[in-house]
Design a protein around this motif. Structure first.
Motif, PDB file in Angstrom:
ATOM      1  N   SER A 384       1.542  -0.969   0.053  1.00 14.34           N
ATOM      2  CA  SER A 384      -0.164   0.379  -0.268  1.00 14.34           C
ATOM      3  C   SER A 384       0.561   1.214   0.010  1.00 14.34           C
ATOM      4  N   TYR A 385       2.165   1.691   0.708  1.00  8.40           N
ATOM      5  CA  TYR A 385       2.794   2.002   0.654  1.00  8.40           C
ATOM      6  C   TYR A 385       3.578   2.894  -0.297  1.00  8.40           C
ATOM      7  N   SER A 386       4.366   1.533  -1.012  1.00  7.85           N
ATOM      8  CA  SER A 386       4.845   1.978  -1.932  1.00  7.85           C
ATOM      9  C   SER A 386       4.201   2.002  -3.430  1.00  7.85           C
ATOM     10  N   PHE A 387       3.120   1.120  -3.360  1.00  7.76           N
ATOM     11  CA  PHE A 387       2.420   1.904  -4.493  1.00  7.76           C
ATOM     12  C   PHE A 387       1.886   3.005  -4.910  1.00  7.76           C
ATOM     13  N   SER A 388       1.200   3.796  -3.570  1.00  5.33           N
ATOM     14  CA  SER A 388       0.774   5.460  -3.649  1.00  5.33           C
ATOM     15  C   SER A 388       1.965   6.689  -3.285  1.00  5.33           C
ATOM     16  N   ILE A 389       2.883   6.470  -2.162  1.00  2.00           N
ATOM     17  CA  ILE A 389       3.099   6.971  -1.542  1.00  2.00           C
ATOM     18  C   ILE A 389       4.793   7.142  -2.846  1.00  2.00           C
ATOM     19  N   THR A 390       5.501   5.518  -2.401  1.00  2.00           N
ATOM     20  CA  THR A 390       6.401   6.381  -3.017  1.00  2.00           C
ATOM     21  C   THR A 390       7.134   6.634  -4.140  1.00  2.00           C
ATOM     22  N   PRO A 391       6.250   6.428  -5.370  1.00  2.00           N
ATOM     23  CA  PRO A 391       6.362   7.189  -6.435  1.00  2.00           C
ATOM     24  C   PRO A 391       6.101   8.486  -6.430  1.00  2.00           C
ATOM     25  N   MET A 392       5.224   9.299  -5.586  1.00  2.00           N
ATOM     26  CA  MET A 392       4.423  10.652  -5.338  1.00  2.00           C
ATOM     27  C   MET A 392       5.796  11.364  -4.947  1.00  2.00           C
ATOM     28  N   THR A 393       6.942  10.825  -4.150  1.00  2.00           N
ATOM     29  CA  THR A 393       7.427  11.539  -3.142  1.00  2.00           C
ATOM     30  C   THR A 393       8.193  12.699  -4.132  1.00  2.00           C
ATOM     31  N   SER A 394       8.746  12.227  -4.628  1.00  5.83           N
ATOM     32  CA  SER A 394       9.527  13.399  -5.476  1.00  5.83           C
ATOM     33  C   SER A 394       9.195  13.291  -6.901  1.00  5.83           C
ATOM     34  N   LEU A 395       7.827  13.240  -7.214  1.00  3.67           N
ATOM     35  CA  LEU A 395       7.314  14.188  -8.430  1.00  3.67           C
ATOM     36  C   LEU A 395       6.041  14.797  -7.673  1.00  3.67           C
ATOM     37  N   TYR A 396       5.822  14.893  -6.970  1.00  3.66           N
ATOM     38  CA  TYR A 396       4.580  16.234  -6.017  1.00  3.66           C
ATOM     39  C   TYR A 396       4.783  17.123  -5.826  1.00  3.66           C
ATOM     40  N   PRO A 397       5.805  16.867  -5.002  1.00  2.00           N
ATOM     41  CA  PRO A 397       6.661  18.349  -4.357  1.00  2.00           C
ATOM     42  C   PRO A 397       7.286  19.145  -5.397  1.00  2.00           C
ATOM     43  N   THR A 398       7.834  18.458  -6.594  1.00  2.21           N
ATOM     44  CA  THR A 398       8.624  19.270  -7.993  1.00  2.21           C
ATOM     45  C   THR A 398       7.183  19.859  -8.345  1.00  2.21           C
ATOM     46  N   GLU A 399       5.783  18.883  -8.608  1.00  5.00           N
ATOM     47  CA  GLU A 399       5.210  19.724  -9.929  1.00  5.00           C
ATOM     48  C   GLU A 399       4.716  20.230  -9.062  1.00  5.00           C
ATOM     49  N   ILE A 400       4.194  21.065  -8.199  1.00  4.52           N
ATOM     50  CA  ILE A 400       3.465  22.076  -7.572  1.00  4.52           C
ATOM     51  C   ILE A 400       3.648  23.424  -7.669  1.00  4.52           C
ATOM     52  N   CYS A 401       4.670  22.629  -7.303  1.00  3.17           N
ATOM     53  CA  CYS A 401       5.577  24.463  -7.245  1.00  3.17           C
ATOM     54  C   CYS A 401       5.812  24.925  -8.482  1.00  3.17           C
ATOM     55  N   GLN A 402       6.281  26.308  -8.502  1.00  4.90           N
ATOM     56  CA  GLN A 402       6.859  26.512  -9.833  1.00  4.90           C
ATOM     57  C   GLN A 402       8.771  26.902  -9.450  1.00  4.90           C
ATOM     58  N   TYR A 403       8.467  27.611 -10.721  1.00  2.00           N
ATOM     59  CA  TYR A 403      10.605  27.106 -11.409  1.00  2.00           C
ATOM     60  C   TYR A 403      11.630  28.309 -10.087  1.00  2.00           C
ATOM     61  N   LYS A 404      10.631  29.103  -9.629  1.00  2.00           N
ATOM     62  CA  LYS A 404      11.801  29.861  -8.840  1.00  2.00           C
ATOM     63  C   LYS A 404      11.164  29.449  -6.904  1.00  2.00           C
ATOM     64  N   LEU A 405      10.146  28.942  -7.072  1.00  2.00           N
ATOM     65  CA  LEU A 405      10.010  28.009  -5.617  1.00  2.00           C
ATOM     66  C   LEU A 405      10.154  26.675  -5.339  1.00  2.00           C
ATOM     67  N   ARG A 406      10.847  26.011  -6.723  1.00  2.00           N
ATOM     68  CA  ARG A 406      10.603  24.673  -6.897  1.00  2.00           C
ATOM     69  C   ARG A 406      11.433  23.905  -5.470  1.00  2.00           C
ATOM     70  N   ALA A 407      13.469  24.650  -4.871  1.00  2.00           N
ATOM     71  CA  ALA A 407      13.873  24.197  -4.483  1.00  2.00           C
ATOM     72  C   ALA A 407      13.862  24.467  -3.326  1.00  2.00           C
TER      73      ALA A 407
END
Length: 499
Positions: A384-407
């Motif tokens: 359950s964890y590997s299917f949902s949280i794991t692949p989101m960990t690097s994707l979601y925080p990166t894509e919801i932030c604009q370039y200037k605020l990404r880091a």
């Protein structure tokens, strides 16, 4: 390469976009594997008597050894925004890898707990810097159609490092000296070494180059990314560069201050921060921490106490988690980020309730069938964890932030993640000892709260360009020049715009 002679991009960078994409996936794999090896090496070492007896570990010192990497990560949070934004994404990965290797050498050579802890602290500093630098590099180099699954694979390959660690621990347990635990510690440098070897074969982020005034270099990178093959390749790349530059300029005009100040400057950014903090909590506090760091304790509570059997299970569970996480990575654009996360949260909540009940009833049983019934529930939880949280960990925080605020935004996410990891490292061992089976029921009840927060706050980003994601948060300034008339697409960014 036909069409132009490279002046800035190394000739080691392949001109074939498909080959370059494979190399970028490799960058994702090895950087994530470094993190996975580090997390799992402590789990494996805790099973080995040579490690626990050498340091004379108890609940307090076990917690300290596990907590040390989180202390380093917290110290590194101050560096994870300025280094990649000032020196570039590639250079930040290089710096992070060198720091990590230094820590690995100290850990493997440790003569006492103090030396071991210092090595772990340095490793934590290096890994958090790598984990914040690599995803933006990939996001800013990859086309939208590849970004989702590659960034999903990024943290899914956490389990590649975990599997490597588990196999090495399994193979070293018969060594009749301290090398039984020193060897797994030392071989942690393998993913770091591969990461350094891959860097010359990938270009710097064109967005970083444009934002820092290296426009000719950025133009050449864009030409290479698009598989330049004719005399007009630089002309087309220059037009693409102009589109990206315009987007960055609009972001800079909307957010003129320091990125940290801008994070709470608008309602849309405040919502981003709420999601980043919530997701940072979820990466550590949904029950996965005990599987990553205290698997041997769970197995002992389930009646599986044999060292060989525990190391075998550790290897198998890493393989299982990796396979499920890869499947989850490719389904993010099918099921959707929000729904897939909710599915995983429900699965983890249910399995934790069942796990607590089974350990209470059958935890002292010597019957193999009952012991392995409990083990099956552990595998379902990990799925359950590997299917949902794991692949989101690097994707979601990166894509919801604009370039200037990404880091800066990713740093907020990682800051919450590592701070909670530090607290749990010190407290988890005592909680599991004092509460026993009740611990799992409390964790499951906490997951109900997190599931409700995901339902109310998470924004669905499946199939959206980053400009469309910005629209969902209310950033209307980003859509100047945005073509919203393309039927069936929901709007597209100007031609050639990467992000």
């Amino acid at each position: 390469m036909a069409g132009f002679e490279r002046q800035y991009v190394s000739n080691l960078v392949p001109g074939n976009p498909a080959v370059l994409r494979i190399l970028l996936i490799a960058v994702a794999v090895v950087n994530s594997a470094t993190l996975g090896y580090d997390a799992s090496v402590m789990n494996g070492l805790s099973i080995l008597p040579s490690y626990t007896e050498y340091f004379h570990l108890n609940d307090a010192t076990t917690g300290l050894n596990n907590a040390a990497v989180w202390i380093g990560s917290i110290l590194g949070i101050a560096l994870v925004q300025p280094i990649p934004d000032r020196y570039g994404r590639k250079n930040a990965i290089l710096i992070a890898t060198i720091i990590t290797v230094i820590g690995i050498i100290l850990q493997a050579a440790a003569q006492n707990i103090a030396m071991f802890v210092v090595g772990r602290i340095i490793i934590g500093l290096g890994t958090v810097l790598s984990n914040v630098s690599a995803p933006p590099l990939l996001a800013e180099l990859l086309p939208p159609r590849s970004r989702s699954y590659v960034l999903g694979i990024f943290f899914s390959c956490f389990y590649v490092g975990g599997l490597l660690s588990a196999i090495i621990n399994y193979g070293s347990q018969d060594i009749q000296s301290t090398w039984a635990w020193r060897l797994p510690s030392l071989l942690q440098f393998i993913p770091s070494l591969i990461a350094i070897c891959l860097l010359p074969f990938v270009p710097e982020s064109p967005r970083w180059l444009i934002a820092n005034g290296h426009e000719e270099h950025a133009t050449e990178v864009l030409a290479v990314l698009n598989g330049a093959s004719g005399d007009d390749s630089l002309v087309n790349a220059a037009a693409e560069m102009h589109d990206i530059k315009s987007t960055i300029a609009r972001e800079a005009a909307a957010y003129p201050r320091n990125p940290w100040k801008e994070l709470l400057s608008t309602p849309s950014n405040k919502k981003r921060v709420i999601i980043l903090v919530l997701f940072g909590v979820m990466t550590e506090a949904v029950g996965n921490f005990i599987v990553s760091y205290y698997l041997t304790r769970i197995l002992s509570q389930a009646g599986i106490t044999d060292t060989y059997r525990q190391t075998q299970i550790n290897v198998i569970i890493q393989c299982w988690a990796f396979a499920v996480a890869i499947a989850g990575s490719f389904l993010l654009d099918v099921i959707g980020r929000r729904l897939q996360t909710l599915m995983g949260m429900v699965g983890m909540t249910v399995t934790l309730y069942i796990l607590g009940a089974l350990i209470k009833v059958y935890g002292d049983s010597t019957e193999t069938s009952k012991n392995y019934g409990i083990l099956a529930v552990i595998f379902l939880f990990q799925a359950s964890y590997s299917f949902s949280i794991t692949p989101m960990t690097s994707l979601y925080p990166t894509e919801i932030c604009q370039y200037k605020l990404r880091a800066a935004g990713t740093a907020v996410f990682r800051g919450v993640d590592v701070a909670l990891g530090l607290v749990m490292s010190f407290t988890m061992s005592f909680a599991m000892s004092d509460l026993g089976w009740k611990f799992y029921l409390i964790n499951a009840s906490w997951n109900l709260v997190l599931t409700a927060l995901v339902w109310f706050y998470f924004v669905e980003t499946k199939g959206l360009q980053l400009e469309e994601i910005a629209l969902k948060f209310g950033d209307n300034f980003i859509t100047e020049g945005y073509d919203n008339s393309v039927e069936g697409t929901g709007g597209r960014p100007p031609k050639g715009q990467l992000d």
